[in-house]
Enzyme design. Structure first.
Site, PDB file in Angstrom:
ATOM      1  N   TYR A 179     -12.302  -3.223  11.806  1.00 56.96           N
ATOM      2  CA  TYR A 179     -10.993  -2.554  11.721  1.00 56.96           C
ATOM      3  C   TYR A 179     -10.189  -2.754  13.005  1.00 56.96           C
ATOM      4  O   TYR A 179      -8.999  -3.103  12.969  1.00 56.96           O
ATOM      5  CB  TYR A 179     -11.234  -1.063  11.458  1.00 56.96           C
ATOM      6  CG  TYR A 179      -9.988  -0.249  11.233  1.00 56.96           C
ATOM      7  CD1 TYR A 179      -9.321  -0.275  10.013  1.00 56.96           C
ATOM      8  CD2 TYR A 179      -9.483   0.577  12.235  1.00 56.96           C
ATOM      9  CE1 TYR A 179      -8.175   0.500   9.806  1.00 56.96           C
ATOM     10  CE2 TYR A 179      -8.349   1.346  12.041  1.00 56.96           C
ATOM     11  CZ  TYR A 179      -7.696   1.311  10.819  1.00 56.96           C
ATOM     12  OH  TYR A 179      -6.566   2.065  10.619  1.00 56.96           O
ATOM     13  N   GLY A 202       0.828  -1.216   0.000  1.00 53.18           N
ATOM     14  CA  GLY A 202       0.000   0.000   0.000  1.00 53.18           C
ATOM     15  C   GLY A 202       0.851   1.251   0.000  1.00 53.18           C
ATOM     16  O   GLY A 202       0.611   2.170   0.781  1.00 53.18           O
ATOM     17  N   LYS A 205      -6.597  -4.623  13.509  1.00 47.71           N
ATOM     18  CA  LYS A 205      -5.421  -3.911  14.028  1.00 47.71           C
ATOM     19  C   LYS A 205      -4.922  -4.532  15.335  1.00 47.71           C
ATOM     20  O   LYS A 205      -3.715  -4.513  15.616  1.00 47.71           O
ATOM     21  CB  LYS A 205      -5.745  -2.422  14.196  1.00 47.71           C
ATOM     22  CG  LYS A 205      -6.047  -1.715  12.875  1.00 47.71           C
ATOM     23  CD  LYS A 205      -4.856  -1.778  11.933  1.00 47.71           C
ATOM     24  CE  LYS A 205      -5.088  -1.130  10.597  1.00 47.71           C
ATOM     25  NZ  LYS A 205      -3.910  -1.168   9.738  1.00 47.71           N
ATOM     26  N   SER A 249      -2.967   0.368  14.592  1.00 45.40           N
ATOM     27  CA  SER A 249      -3.739   1.605  14.835  1.00 45.40           C
ATOM     28  C   SER A 249      -4.080   1.650  16.313  1.00 45.40           C
ATOM     29  O   SER A 249      -4.203   0.591  16.957  1.00 45.40           O
ATOM     30  CB  SER A 249      -5.036   1.575  14.018  1.00 45.40           C
ATOM     31  OG  SER A 249      -5.952   2.532  14.518  1.00 45.40           O
ATOM     32  N   SER A 264       1.195   3.463  -2.471  1.00 48.17           N
ATOM     33  CA  SER A 264       0.840   4.452  -3.503  1.00 48.17           C
ATOM     34  C   SER A 264       0.295   5.752  -2.941  1.00 48.17           C
ATOM     35  O   SER A 264       0.342   6.785  -3.602  1.00 48.17           O
ATOM     36  CB  SER A 264      -0.202   3.843  -4.457  1.00 48.17           C
ATOM     37  OG  SER A 264      -1.262   3.265  -3.717  1.00 48.17           O
TER      38      SER A 264
HETATM   39  P1  NAP Z   1      -4.973   5.429   2.379  1.00 47.68           P
HETATM   40  O1  NAP Z   1      -4.505   6.829   2.200  1.00 47.68           O
HETATM   41  O2  NAP Z   1      -6.391   5.099   2.095  1.00 47.68           O
HETATM   42  O3  NAP Z   1      -3.988   4.462   1.538  1.00 47.68           O
HETATM   43  C1  NAP Z   1      -4.195   3.083   1.578  1.00 47.68           C
HETATM   44  C2  NAP Z   1      -3.113   2.379   0.812  1.00 47.68           C
HETATM   45  O4  NAP Z   1      -3.358   0.968   0.918  1.00 47.68           O
HETATM   46  C3  NAP Z   1      -3.118   2.708  -0.661  1.00 47.68           C
HETATM   47  O5  NAP Z   1      -1.801   2.656  -1.143  1.00 47.68           O
HETATM   48  C4  NAP Z   1      -3.956   1.582  -1.254  1.00 47.68           C
HETATM   49  O6  NAP Z   1      -3.687   1.293  -2.614  1.00 47.68           O
HETATM   50  C5  NAP Z   1      -3.512   0.427  -0.401  1.00 47.68           C
HETATM   51  N1  NAP Z   1      -4.500  -0.646  -0.400  1.00 47.68           N
HETATM   52  C6  NAP Z   1      -5.760  -0.631   0.069  1.00 47.68           C
HETATM   53  N2  NAP Z   1      -6.361  -1.814  -0.187  1.00 47.68           N
HETATM   54  C7  NAP Z   1      -5.451  -2.585  -0.826  1.00 47.68           C
HETATM   55  C8  NAP Z   1      -5.457  -3.891  -1.360  1.00 47.68           C
HETATM   56  N3  NAP Z   1      -6.556  -4.672  -1.319  1.00 47.68           N
HETATM   57  N4  NAP Z   1      -4.347  -4.342  -1.963  1.00 47.68           N
HETATM   58  C9  NAP Z   1      -3.233  -3.581  -2.045  1.00 47.68           C
HETATM   59  N5  NAP Z   1      -3.156  -2.326  -1.555  1.00 47.68           N
HETATM   60  C10 NAP Z   1      -4.256  -1.839  -0.967  1.00 47.68           C
HETATM   61  O7  NAP Z   1      -4.733   4.947   3.893  1.00 47.68           O
HETATM   62  P2  NAP Z   1      -3.719   5.476   4.993  1.00 47.68           P
HETATM   63  O8  NAP Z   1      -4.461   6.406   5.871  1.00 47.68           O
HETATM   64  O9  NAP Z   1      -2.451   5.888   4.394  1.00 47.68           O
HETATM   65  O10 NAP Z   1      -3.508   4.129   5.831  1.00 47.68           O
HETATM   66  C11 NAP Z   1      -2.335   3.326   5.698  1.00 47.68           C
HETATM   67  C12 NAP Z   1      -2.284   2.357   6.870  1.00 47.68           C
HETATM   68  O11 NAP Z   1      -2.245   3.099   8.085  1.00 47.68           O
HETATM   69  C13 NAP Z   1      -3.513   1.466   6.958  1.00 47.68           C
HETATM   70  O12 NAP Z   1      -3.149   0.188   7.387  1.00 47.68           O
HETATM   71  C14 NAP Z   1      -4.353   2.148   8.011  1.00 47.68           C
HETATM   72  O13 NAP Z   1      -5.214   1.253   8.648  1.00 47.68           O
HETATM   73  C15 NAP Z   1      -3.278   2.663   8.940  1.00 47.68           C
HETATM   74  N6  NAP Z   1      -3.727   3.749   9.799  1.00 47.68           N
HETATM   75  C16 NAP Z   1      -4.177   4.915   9.258  1.00 47.68           C
HETATM   76  C17 NAP Z   1      -4.605   5.928  10.112  1.00 47.68           C
HETATM   77  C18 NAP Z   1      -5.106   7.258   9.594  1.00 47.68           C
HETATM   78  O14 NAP Z   1      -5.557   8.069  10.430  1.00 47.68           O
HETATM   79  N7  NAP Z   1      -5.030   7.546   8.305  1.00 47.68           N
HETATM   80  C19 NAP Z   1      -4.580   5.724  11.501  1.00 47.68           C
HETATM   81  C20 NAP Z   1      -4.115   4.516  12.005  1.00 47.68           C
HETATM   82  C21 NAP Z   1      -3.674   3.539  11.137  1.00 47.68           C
HETATM   83  P3  NAP Z   1      -4.500   2.084  -3.804  1.00 47.68           P
HETATM   84  O15 NAP Z   1      -3.905   3.477  -3.810  1.00 47.68           O
HETATM   85  O16 NAP Z   1      -4.208   1.348  -5.055  1.00 47.68           O
HETATM   86  O17 NAP Z   1      -5.929   2.109  -3.417  1.00 47.68           O
END
Ligand code: NAP
Length: 248
Positions: free
Chosen positions: A156, A13, A160, A143, A15
């Site tokens: 979720y 992930g 996590k 998380s 990207s």
């Molecule tokens: P995001 O901006 O939505 O990005 C998600 C990334 O995961 C993208 O690169 C997406 O690829 C990839 N992805 C999703 N489903 C996938 C699949 N089936 N196969 C391969 N790649 C996949 O999310 P983010 O906020 O950066 O979150 C990244 C991580 O941090 C996650 O595990 C999330 O749970 C964790 N997290 C986030 C937060 C927050 O506040 N944002 C807080 C705690 C933990 P595409 O671009 O191709 O869709």
């Protein structure tokens, strides 16, 4: 010399959002970086270009994290291209939030398969070259929802919390091979994932964050770099909450 000079890293992930920042931050420290993504090919291409502009090698892999067999294919391709694997970051993740009474089996399966089963698959595939090398780092992006729970996130939070279980278990299983396994548990980070929150939800958030602000993805990435680098050489099985002070 940069702390990760010529190390080989794989970020699932990578990207967008946190994964994108992690990939770029690892490259800033000298690593060559492979990323996976589900569908955002143009975003992935931008990340690869950014890494290459730093003089580091980069490779992109379109691969659905929900498909168990894909992980082995990606790891094999990375090892074929770069010769080894030093750092695996299990970052790919999604949310499908709703109250338990409305949550469907599909909501549950999609989140568990993307966030948790993928970490199992990538860790299983990724630890093999690391075992041969007698060193490696696995970093799971959990998380705070997995630490303290969050209403509306049964699926979720379970995924996590499961990642924390994987982290501690693999830390014990793989320690004798000099593979360190740690987790980062972010709070609320400015990415597409949190953009969906409405103004009331955002205001409520500010009341529970002691630092009174959300995080930039770079503030999570810097902690991942620390866990990938020699600076954390005596740490394994830990969960670092990077959350502005919510969990304390
Ligand atoms: P995001 O901006 O939505 O990005 C998600 C990334 O995961 C993208 O690169 C997406 O690829 C990839 N992805 C999703 N489903 C996938 C699949 N089936 N196969 C391969 N790649 C996949 O999310 P983010 O906020 O950066 O979150 C990244 C991580 O941090 C996650 O595990 C999330 O749970 C964790 N997290 C986030 C937060 C927050 O506040 N944002 C807080 C705690 C933990 P595409 O671009 O191709 O869709």
């Amino acid at each position: 010399m940069p702390s990760l000079q010529d190390k080989i890293a794989l970020v699932t992930g990578g990207s967008r959002g946190i994964g994108r920042s992690i990939a770029i931050a690892l490259a800033d420290e000298g690593a060559h970086v492979a990323i996976t993504y589900r569908s955002a090919a143009s975003s992935a291409e931008e990340v690869l270009k950014t890494i290459r502009a730093k003089g580091r090698k980069a490779s992109g892999h379109q691969s659905d994290a929900r498909q168990f067999d894909e992980a082995q294919k990606v790891v094999d391709a990375v090892v074929k291209e770069f010769g080894r694997l030093d750092v695996l970051v299990n970052n790919a993740g999604i949310t499908k939030d709703t109250l338990l009474m409305r949550m469907t089996e599909q909501d549950w399966d999609d989140v568990i398969d993307t966030n948790l089963k993928s970490a199992f698959a990538f860790s299983k595939a990724g630890c093999r070259p690391m075992m041969g090398q007698r060193e490696g780092r696995i970093i799971n992006i959990s998380s705070i929802a997995g630490v303290i729970g969050n209403a509306g996130q049964t699926n979720y939070a379970a995924s996590k919390a499961g990642l924390i279980g994987i982290t501690k278990t693999l830390a014990k299983e793989l320690a004798s091979r000099n593979i360190q396994v740690n987790a980062v548990a972010p709070g609320f980070v400015d990415t597409d994932m949190t953009e969906k929150l409405n103004p009331q939800q955002k205001e409520a958030l500010m009341n529970i964050i002691p630092l009174k602000r959300t995080a930039k993805p770079e503030e999570i990435a810097s902690v991942v770099v620390f866990l990938a680098s020699p600076a954390s050489s005596y740490m394994t099985g830990q969960v670092l909450c990077v959350d502005g002070g919510i969990v304390m």
